[in-house]
Design an enzyme around this catalytic site. Structure first.
Site, PDB file in Angstrom:
ATOM      1  N   CYS A 154     -59.647  38.184  65.435  1.00 48.07           N
ATOM      2  CA  CYS A 154     -58.209  38.501  65.409  1.00 48.07           C
ATOM      3  C   CYS A 154     -57.871  39.475  64.280  1.00 48.07           C
ATOM      4  CB  CYS A 154     -57.401  37.212  65.277  1.00 48.07           C
ATOM      5  SG  CYS A 154     -57.997  36.078  64.003  1.00 48.07           S
TER       6      CYS A 154
ATOM      7  N   HIS B 123     -51.549  35.563  60.611  1.00 42.71           N
ATOM      8  CA  HIS B 123     -52.099  36.192  59.402  1.00 42.71           C
ATOM      9  C   HIS B 123     -51.184  37.361  59.052  1.00 42.71           C
ATOM     10  CE1 HIS B 123     -55.967  34.221  60.339  1.00 42.71           C
ATOM     11  NE2 HIS B 123     -56.026  34.862  61.482  1.00 42.71           N
TER      12      HIS B 123
HETATM   13  P1  NAD Z   1     -61.934  26.060  69.971  1.00 45.72           P
HETATM   14  O1  NAD Z   1     -62.691  25.096  69.146  1.00 45.72           O
HETATM   15  O2  NAD Z   1     -60.442  25.941  70.050  1.00 45.72           O
HETATM   16  O3  NAD Z   1     -62.463  25.997  71.483  1.00 45.72           O
HETATM   17  C1  NAD Z   1     -63.826  25.996  71.780  1.00 45.72           C
HETATM   18  C2  NAD Z   1     -64.056  25.452  73.194  1.00 45.72           C
HETATM   19  O4  NAD Z   1     -65.426  25.564  73.494  1.00 45.72           O
HETATM   20  C3  NAD Z   1     -63.666  23.994  73.412  1.00 45.72           C
HETATM   21  O5  NAD Z   1     -63.004  23.895  74.649  1.00 45.72           O
HETATM   22  C4  NAD Z   1     -65.016  23.275  73.511  1.00 45.72           C
HETATM   23  O6  NAD Z   1     -64.948  22.171  74.412  1.00 45.72           O
HETATM   24  C5  NAD Z   1     -65.884  24.348  74.110  1.00 45.72           C
HETATM   25  N1  NAD Z   1     -67.308  24.181  73.854  1.00 45.72           N
HETATM   26  C6  NAD Z   1     -67.948  23.401  72.926  1.00 45.72           C
HETATM   27  N2  NAD Z   1     -69.292  23.540  73.041  1.00 45.72           N
HETATM   28  C7  NAD Z   1     -69.495  24.435  74.044  1.00 45.72           C
HETATM   29  C8  NAD Z   1     -70.653  24.979  74.631  1.00 45.72           C
HETATM   30  N3  NAD Z   1     -71.896  24.645  74.220  1.00 45.72           N
HETATM   31  N4  NAD Z   1     -70.487  25.878  75.642  1.00 45.72           N
HETATM   32  C9  NAD Z   1     -69.263  26.245  76.058  1.00 45.72           C
HETATM   33  N5  NAD Z   1     -68.136  25.734  75.549  1.00 45.72           N
HETATM   34  C10 NAD Z   1     -68.249  24.852  74.550  1.00 45.72           C
HETATM   35  O7  NAD Z   1     -62.359  27.516  69.469  1.00 45.72           O
HETATM   36  P2  NAD Z   1     -61.475  28.845  69.481  1.00 45.72           P
HETATM   37  O8  NAD Z   1     -60.569  28.839  68.313  1.00 45.72           O
HETATM   38  O9  NAD Z   1     -60.912  29.050  70.831  1.00 45.72           O
HETATM   39  O10 NAD Z   1     -62.597  29.921  69.156  1.00 45.72           O
HETATM   40  C11 NAD Z   1     -63.456  30.422  70.167  1.00 45.72           C
HETATM   41  C12 NAD Z   1     -64.027  31.744  69.684  1.00 45.72           C
HETATM   42  O11 NAD Z   1     -62.947  32.670  69.512  1.00 45.72           O
HETATM   43  C13 NAD Z   1     -64.758  31.703  68.337  1.00 45.72           C
HETATM   44  O12 NAD Z   1     -65.785  32.664  68.331  1.00 45.72           O
HETATM   45  C14 NAD Z   1     -63.667  32.111  67.351  1.00 45.72           C
HETATM   46  O13 NAD Z   1     -64.172  32.651  66.142  1.00 45.72           O
HETATM   47  C15 NAD Z   1     -62.953  33.163  68.169  1.00 45.72           C
HETATM   48  N6  NAD Z   1     -61.564  33.423  67.750  1.00 45.72           N
HETATM   49  C16 NAD Z   1     -60.744  32.394  67.395  1.00 45.72           C
HETATM   50  C17 NAD Z   1     -59.456  32.671  66.973  1.00 45.72           C
HETATM   51  C18 NAD Z   1     -58.508  31.581  66.541  1.00 45.72           C
HETATM   52  O14 NAD Z   1     -57.631  31.833  65.737  1.00 45.72           O
HETATM   53  N7  NAD Z   1     -58.629  30.374  67.042  1.00 45.72           N
HETATM   54  C19 NAD Z   1     -59.000  33.986  66.960  1.00 45.72           C
HETATM   55  C20 NAD Z   1     -59.841  35.021  67.392  1.00 45.72           C
HETATM   56  C21 NAD Z   1     -61.136  34.723  67.771  1.00 45.72           C
END
Ligand code: NAD
Length: 342
Positions: free
Chosen positions: A141, A220
């Site tokens: 992000c 942010h």
């Molecule tokens: P999150 O923890 O909210 O969601 C992760 C999901 O993945 C959950 O539904 C979980 O059940 C699932 N999961 C767990 N193990 C798994 C597996 N082995 N295979 C597939 N799915 C699985 O995470 P998030 O915040 O959505 O982040 C996901 C990605 O996006 C990360 O790389 C993070 O850095 C990136 N990201 C997050 C944000 C943020 O602010 N949350 C912003 C930009 C990018």
């Protein structure tokens, strides 16, 4: 015919990406995969999404919760033309084997190291480079916010030097177990990783970043100081460039948007059929100032949603579904209700 896209991981990012895919006329959502039943899984089923079991999850747990599952994530991936990995940080690189096994292209998120993919992606910067790639990573992000700003400033005015301090939210709104709840916490990695991450897209950009974490869940904020190589005569010219670029939202002083609480209230007030999110870089007109060659500006980044349109454009780039970035951005933004620039 619509391309079939699977969403592997259904948390903060995955559920938004799934909703976004289901709104694109040229894409079809194969399904979403989660490890465990939860209220989010219940909503996915209510929305008519096919639910698959990810990672070490157990189908019996879903059955006990009365949630119908269509199979394992391996089965979901087999049905797809492309998979978007939205698993937690560093889990995506493990999942990469599944995508290779199925022989389909994959998009990863910013929590993965750049090496997980052939390239890092941001639609305004390098859409065309992603054509035909097998593995593409949509940057995080904060990096997306910085890269979008660089996509405007660098070609127009040149950048001799850029310093950004990133004031990071402590947690996403639903993460009740994270903090800080009180305090301003310096990130003791100097400079922070964001500058090098921006350079995975713009290798020559002289940007250095630092970061602090603060007790908020609402966005942010980046505090930017950019020394321009070819500065325009007035601040208004910079404002104008930003105003006419997709995925920038400018607030005028009279709107009385004092900070991120008002930005997110605005997002909720304007929400159409899509989620009440703020997928644009948010810039305050009175928060931009050009002083000779020195440009100062603040921008706010909605961590939960800014990467969502980028994931959609990455699908179109990889699968060659649009002639150019502008066409893809226009289609994505129309489907998601992101206003077009004037
Ligand atoms: P999150 O923890 O909210 O969601 C992760 C999901 O993945 C959950 O539904 C979980 O059940 C699932 N999961 C767990 N193990 C798994 C597996 N082995 N295979 C597939 N799915 C699985 O995470 P998030 O915040 O959505 O982040 C996901 C990605 O996006 C990360 O790389 C993070 O850095 C990136 N990201 C997050 C944000 C943020 O602010 N949350 C912003 C930009 C990018």
């Amino acid at each position: 015919m619509a391309v079939k896209v699977a969403v592997h991981g259904y948390g903060t990012i995955g559920k938004r990406v799934a909703d976004a895919i289901s709104r694109q006329p040229d894409m079809q959502l194969v399904g979403v995969a989660k490890t465990r039943p939860s209220y989010e899984a219940r909503v996915a089923v209510a929305k008519g999404y096919r639910l698959f079991v990810a990672g070490a999850g157990h189908p019996e747990e879903f059955a006990a919760a009365n949630l119908p599952v269509a199979g394992s994530s391996r089965e979901m991936i087999r049905e797809a033309d492309l998979v978007i990995d939205c698993a937690p940080d560093k889990v995506g690189r493990e999942n990469a084997k599944l995508y290779d096994e199925a022989g389909i292209p994959a998009i990863f998120q910013g929590g993965e190291k750049a090496e997980v993919a052939e390239m890092s992606f941001s639609a305004l910067a390098n859409f065309d480079r992603a054509r035909g790639k097998r593995r593409v990573r949509v940057v995080s992000c904060n990096t997306t916010g910085l890269v979008r700003a660089a996509s405007v400033l660098a070609p127009a005015f040149g950048v001799d030097h850029w310093e950004a301090t990133i004031v990071r939210r402590g947690a996403d709104p639903m993460e009740s177990d994270r903090g800080p709840i009180n305090g301003i916490m310096p990130t003791f990695k100097l400079p922070s990783h964001h500058g090098p991450d921006v350079r995975t897209i713009y290798p020559e950009l002289p940007i250095a970043t630092t970061a602090v974490v603060v007790p908020t869940t609402l966005m942010h904020v980046h505090v930017n100081h950019v020394r321009l190589a070819r500065p325009p005569g007035t601040t208004a010219e910079v404002v104008d460039r930003l105003r006419h670029t997709p995925r920038f939202h400018l607030f005028a002083e009279w709107e009385r948007v004092g900070g991120t609480p008002q930005v997110m209230e605005f997002a909720r007030d304007r929400a159409g059929p899509f989620r009440p999110d703020m997928m644009e870089n948010v810039v305050w007109e009175n928060g931009i100032k050009l002083d000779g060659k020195d440009l100062y500006f603040f921008q706010a980044i909605h961590q939960e949603s800014i990467v969502v349109p980028e994931n959609i454009d990455a699908v179109r780039a990889i699968l060659d579904l649009a002639p150019d970035a502008a066409t893809s951005i226009e289609r994505t933004d129309r489907a998601l209700g992101i206003p077009r620039p004037p």
